[in-house]
Design an enzyme around this catalytic site. Structure first.
Site, PDB file in Angstrom:
ATOM      1  N   LYS A   1     -13.955  -0.359  13.833  1.00  0.00           N
ATOM      2  CA  LYS A   1     -13.054  -0.135  14.973  1.00  0.00           C
ATOM      3  C   LYS A   1     -13.603  -0.793  16.239  1.00  0.00           C
ATOM      4  O   LYS A   1     -12.861  -1.370  17.031  1.00  0.00           O
ATOM      5  CB  LYS A   1     -12.847   1.374  15.189  1.00  0.00           C
ATOM      6  CG  LYS A   1     -12.052   2.016  14.055  1.00  0.00           C
ATOM      7  CD  LYS A   1     -12.072   3.547  14.151  1.00  0.00           C
ATOM      8  CE  LYS A   1     -11.302   4.168  12.993  1.00  0.00           C
ATOM      9  NZ  LYS A   1     -11.477   5.633  12.931  1.00  0.00           N
TER      10      LYS A   1
ATOM     11  N   VAL B   1      -0.848   6.891   3.984  1.00  0.00           N
ATOM     12  CA  VAL B   1      -0.202   6.336   5.178  1.00  0.00           C
ATOM     13  C   VAL B   1       1.091   5.621   4.810  1.00  0.00           C
ATOM     14  O   VAL B   1       2.129   5.796   5.461  1.00  0.00           O
ATOM     15  CB  VAL B   1      -1.159   5.377   5.930  1.00  0.00           C
ATOM     16  CG1 VAL B   1      -0.435   4.693   7.087  1.00  0.00           C
ATOM     17  CG2 VAL B   1      -2.383   6.131   6.437  1.00  0.00           C
TER      18      VAL B   1
ATOM     19  N   VAL C   1      -7.158   1.637  15.143  1.00  0.00           N
ATOM     20  CA  VAL C   1      -8.117   2.317  16.029  1.00  0.00           C
ATOM     21  C   VAL C   1      -7.447   3.563  16.604  1.00  0.00           C
ATOM     22  O   VAL C   1      -6.390   3.466  17.231  1.00  0.00           O
ATOM     23  CB  VAL C   1      -8.557   1.396  17.198  1.00  0.00           C
ATOM     24  CG1 VAL C   1      -9.506   2.144  18.135  1.00  0.00           C
ATOM     25  CG2 VAL C   1      -9.214   0.130  16.680  1.00  0.00           C
TER      26      VAL C   1
ATOM     27  N   LYS D   1      -7.797  -1.865   8.408  1.00  0.00           N
ATOM     28  CA  LYS D   1      -8.770  -2.485   9.319  1.00  0.00           C
ATOM     29  C   LYS D   1      -9.407  -3.740   8.741  1.00  0.00           C
ATOM     30  O   LYS D   1      -9.840  -4.620   9.483  1.00  0.00           O
ATOM     31  CB  LYS D   1      -9.912  -1.493   9.617  1.00  0.00           C
ATOM     32  CG  LYS D   1      -9.542  -0.369  10.542  1.00  0.00           C
ATOM     33  CD  LYS D   1     -10.730   0.548  10.812  1.00  0.00           C
ATOM     34  CE  LYS D   1     -10.927   1.584   9.730  1.00  0.00           C
ATOM     35  NZ  LYS D   1      -9.893   2.593   9.631  1.00  0.00           N
TER      36      LYS D   1
ATOM     37  N   GLY E   1      -0.551   4.429  -0.424  1.00  0.00           N
ATOM     38  CA  GLY E   1      -1.407   5.600  -0.260  1.00  0.00           C
ATOM     39  C   GLY E   1      -0.766   6.556   0.730  1.00  0.00           C
ATOM     40  O   GLY E   1       0.430   6.462   1.014  1.00  0.00           O
TER      41      GLY E   1
ATOM     42  N   GLY F   1       0.812  -1.219   0.000  1.00  0.00           N
ATOM     43  CA  GLY F   1       0.000   0.000   0.000  1.00  0.00           C
ATOM     44  C   GLY F   1       0.840   1.261   0.000  1.00  0.00           C
ATOM     45  O   GLY F   1       1.626   1.493   0.907  1.00  0.00           O
TER      46      GLY F   1
ATOM     47  N   GLY G   1      -5.246  11.185  10.554  1.00  0.00           N
ATOM     48  CA  GLY G   1      -4.154  11.903   9.896  1.00  0.00           C
ATOM     49  C   GLY G   1      -3.047  10.930   9.527  1.00  0.00           C
ATOM     50  O   GLY G   1      -2.722  10.020  10.285  1.00  0.00           O
TER      51      GLY G   1
END
EC number: 1.1.1.3
Lengths: 383, 383
Positions: free
Chosen positions: B246, B20, B173, B147, B18, B16, B363
C-alpha cells in the site's frame, strides 16, 4: 475541450476576481508544467469581475498568456482598479455592465458543445445564477466555489444539477477538503449516508476551542477579528448562516429536497443584538461581551457531563440542524482544536465508526486548489 | 459505453470471484434503481474466476440478468464450485484455462474502443498483469482492487498508468476510504504532498491498540485470528508486506519512481520465526509468544516518552518506511483505536495540520463499494 497532439485543452471562463479567483489564476499559471506532463492545457478565455468582462480576442483558439493572467491578479488585488486598465495591452476585448451576460452566453454558445467550456464561479454573488443555468443548457461545465447558487430555490438547484456529471462544487464545503467528492463516491456506490455531522466553520471551531480553554467569547472573537479570521461584522460568523448554507449543500447532495427555511439554525447572538437593531461597532463594543457568561455556563455544563460544546451541523433522520451541540470528548469533533474543519459520515459501510475527513477548511490557497482539482476532474468528460 | 435514451451503458468484465468480486456483483444488482435515476446502466458481460470465464452470449448488446449474477455469487461462495455449473442456464458461453485470456482480449477488442469496457480486477493474483496491459491498449478502462499489478516492476506500472484517466484503484489502499481520490485531487491541483503517514492495516492497528492497553501480542493475535481478522498465517499480517504494498502504491501515486526493494520494511517477527524456518502451527504454538516481552518493552518505552507505538508507513524526503514508530498521543494516528485506517497528508495547503482521512479500511462490503464508485467515476470518459 479539444485534443491537439494528444493534449486536452480546457477552456475556462472565470466569474469573480476576489481572493479565490485570483488565487485560481495563480495556481493555473504555476501548474503549467505539471498539467502539461498529464496532457492538459488550461486556456483561460475570459475573466469577469462584478461589473465587467475581459475576453481574449480569439476565443476559439487562444487563451490569455500567463504574464497577462498575473497582471489581472495584480490589478484586481487593488479594490479600486478595473479590468479595463488592461485594455491597452491588446489581444483582448472589454465588455461592461449590461453587455457582460450576453457576451458570456455568446462565448458559452461558441465553445460549450463544440469543445467544452468550464464556467468557474468564484464570486460570492447570488446574481450569477441566471448565467449558470443558461451555460449549462449550452453544454458547458460549471465549477462553483460560490455557495449561493446551490442554496437557492430547489427548482433552480434541480436545473443546476440536472446533469450531475457537468457540475462540481468541492470548494463550497470545507474549502479544498475532499468532502463533496467523498460524499458523492459513497452515495453512488450504493452506500446510503444516514448521518452527517460537521464542524464547517474554521472561525467558530477556533472560537469554541478557545472558549473551552477558559477564555471569554468576546475576548476570543476580538482577537480573531484583529487577526482577520472573522468577517468584518463578526455576526456574519456568529449567526451560523454560513454553516447553514454548507449544511444545505450537503443535505441536498445526499438527496434531501429541502431549503434554507427547513434548517434549524441557532445563532450565537439574540435578535436584539442583530444587524437590524445594532451597528457593528455597538455590537463589538457592548453587545458581544453580554454573551460571555451564558456561553461560559453552557461550556461548563457540558464539561460536567464529560462532554464538549461544538458548533456543528447535524443532518440525520428528517432534520438538518445547525448550532451548539454537546459531543463526546473523544470523538473526532470533540477532539477538534483550532480552525480545522471536520466531517463525519455514517453509512452502512461506516456504521459504528464514521468516515472522517479533517483538515484546513478555509483560506484562498486551499479553496482555489479545490476549484482547480474540480476543473481537472470534470475534463474527463471531454477527453 | 453507449447512450440509449440518454442512459449511459457501462459494460463490465470482472476478473476474480472471491469475496470482493461477489460483493461487487451484489452491489451492482442492489444499485440498479439508484444508477438508473442517474442515467447509468452497468452491464456485466463476463465473469472470470482463476480458471475460467463465463461470458454472455451477445457481448455487443446484452449483460447477465440480475438473477443470474446472484446465482454466480451463490455458486462461487462455495470454494469447490465451478462457473461451469451455470452453463445449463443458457444465454452464456464458457471458456477454460488457455482459452480464457484470448477470449477476454477478443471481448476487449470488440467493446474497448467502440463503447468502452471496464475490466475490473478483484483477484489477488499477480497473473492478471498480462491481460491488463493488453486491454489498456485496446481502449478499455481498468479498475483494480488487486494491489499486485500496481506493485510490480516500474516499467509495467508505467504501462498500466500510461493513460491515467483510464485507470482507478481506490480500493487498493484503505478499502473504500477516499484515499487515492483525495491524493489525486491534491496532486493535480498543484499542491505537492511532501509527507504521508498512514496506518493502513486494520489488523495491525487493532493489535497495536490492544497491546497498548496491556495485553500480550500473542494473546491479541490469537484472539484476532479466532475472529477471522488475520490471514490464516498471521505472519502475512505481521510481516508488514501488505502495508508495504500500500505504501508503494501511495508513493508511486505522488510520482516516486521506486519499487518494493526500496521500501524499508520492519517485520514484527525475526527471520528465524519466518515461513522458511517454521510452520504456521509452530509459529502460533511457540514462536508468537516469544515476541511478547520485546514488544511490551517497546510500548512501555514509548509511553515513558509520552508517545504511543503504531505500525505505520511514512513516505517523506526520499524514504519510504514501514514499521513501528513512536507517535504523539494526540495526533490522529496516536489516537487511533481498533481497526480503523488513517492517512495523514502534508502539503503546502495542509502544512501545519494535515489533511486526515479515517475510517474502516477493510471488509468486502466497503472494498466493493470503492470499486463500484471507481467504475461510476471512470464512466465520465464515455458519456
Amino acid at each position: 475541450m479539444t485534443k491537439a497532439n494528444s493534449t486536452i485543452v480546457i477552456p475556462v471562463l472565470l466569474l469573480g476576481c476576489g481572493g479565490v479567483g485570483r488565487q485560481l489564476l495563480h495556481h493555473i499559471v504555476s501548474c503549467r508544467d505539471l498539467h502539461s506532463k498529464r496532457g492538459l492545457l488550461l486556456r483561460v478565455v475570459g475573466v469577469c469581475d462584478s461589473r465587467s468582462l475581459l475576453l481574449v480576442n480569439d476565443v476559439i483558439s487562444k487563451g490569455f498568456e500567463d504574464a497577462f493572467l498575473t497582471e489581472i491578479c495584480r490589478i484586481k488585488s487593488s479594490s479600486t482598479s478595473s479590468l479595463s486598465a488592461l485594455l491597452d495591452r491588446g489581444h483582448c476585448q472589454f465588455f461592461h455592465d449590461a453587455e457582460v451576460t450576453a457576451k458570456v452566453l455568446e462565448v458559452a454558445g461558441m465553445l460549450g458543445r463544440s469543445t467544452g467550456l468550464s464556467v468557474v464561479d468564484c464570486s460570492a454573488s447570488s446574481e450569477t445564477m441566471g448565467i449558470l443555468k443558461q451555460v449549462i443548457d449550452l453544454g458547458c461545465c460549471v465549477i462553483l466555489a460560490n455557495k449561493k447558487p446551490l442554496t437557492c430555490e430547489i427548482e433552480d438547484y434541480d436545473k443546476l444539477i440536472s446533469n450531475f456529471r457537468r457540475i462540481r462544487f468541492e470548494s463550497t464545503v470545507g474549502a479544498g477538503l475532499p468532502v463533496i467528492a467523498s460524499v458523492t463516491r459513497v452515495v453512488t456506490s450504493g452506500d446510503p449516508i444516514h448521518r452527517m455531522v460537521g464542524s464547517l466553520s474554521g472561525t467558530l471551531g477556533y472560537v469554541m476551542s478557545e472558549v473551552e480553554d477558559g477564555k471569554l467569547l468576546s475576548e476570543v472573537v476580538l482577537a480573531a477579528k484583529s487577526l482577520g479570521y472573522t468577517e468584518p461584522d463578526p455576526r456574519d460568523d456568529l449567526s451560523g448562516m454560513d454553516v447553514a448554507r454548507k449544511a444545505l449543500i450537503l443535505a441536498r447532495l445526499i438527496g434531501w429536497r429541502i431549503s434554507m427555511d427547513d434548517i434549524q439554525v441557532e445563532s450565537l447572538y439574540p435578535e436584539e443584538l442583530g444587524p437590524n437593531s445594532m451597528s457593528t461597532e455597538d455590537f463589538i463594543r457592548t453587545g458581544l461581551s453580554s454573551l460571555d457568561i451564558d456561553l461560559q455556563e453552557r461550556v461548563h455544563a457540558a464539561s460536567s457531563r464529560g462532554k464538549v460544546l461544538r458548533y456543528v451541523c447535524i443532518i440525520e433522520g428528517s432534520k438538518c440542524q445547525v448550532g451548539l451541540q454537546e459531543l463526546p470528548k473523544d470523538s473526532s469533533l470533540g477532539r477538534l482544536r483550532g480552525s480545522d474543519n471536520v466531517v463525519e459520515l455514517y453509512s452502512r459501510c461506516y456504521k459504528n465508526s464514521p468516515l472522517v475527513i479533517q483538515g484546513a477548511g478555509a483560506g484562498n490557497d486551499t479553496t482555489a486548489a479545490g476549484v482547480l482539482a474540480d476543473i481537472i476532474d470534470v475534463q474527463d468528460l471531454f477527453q
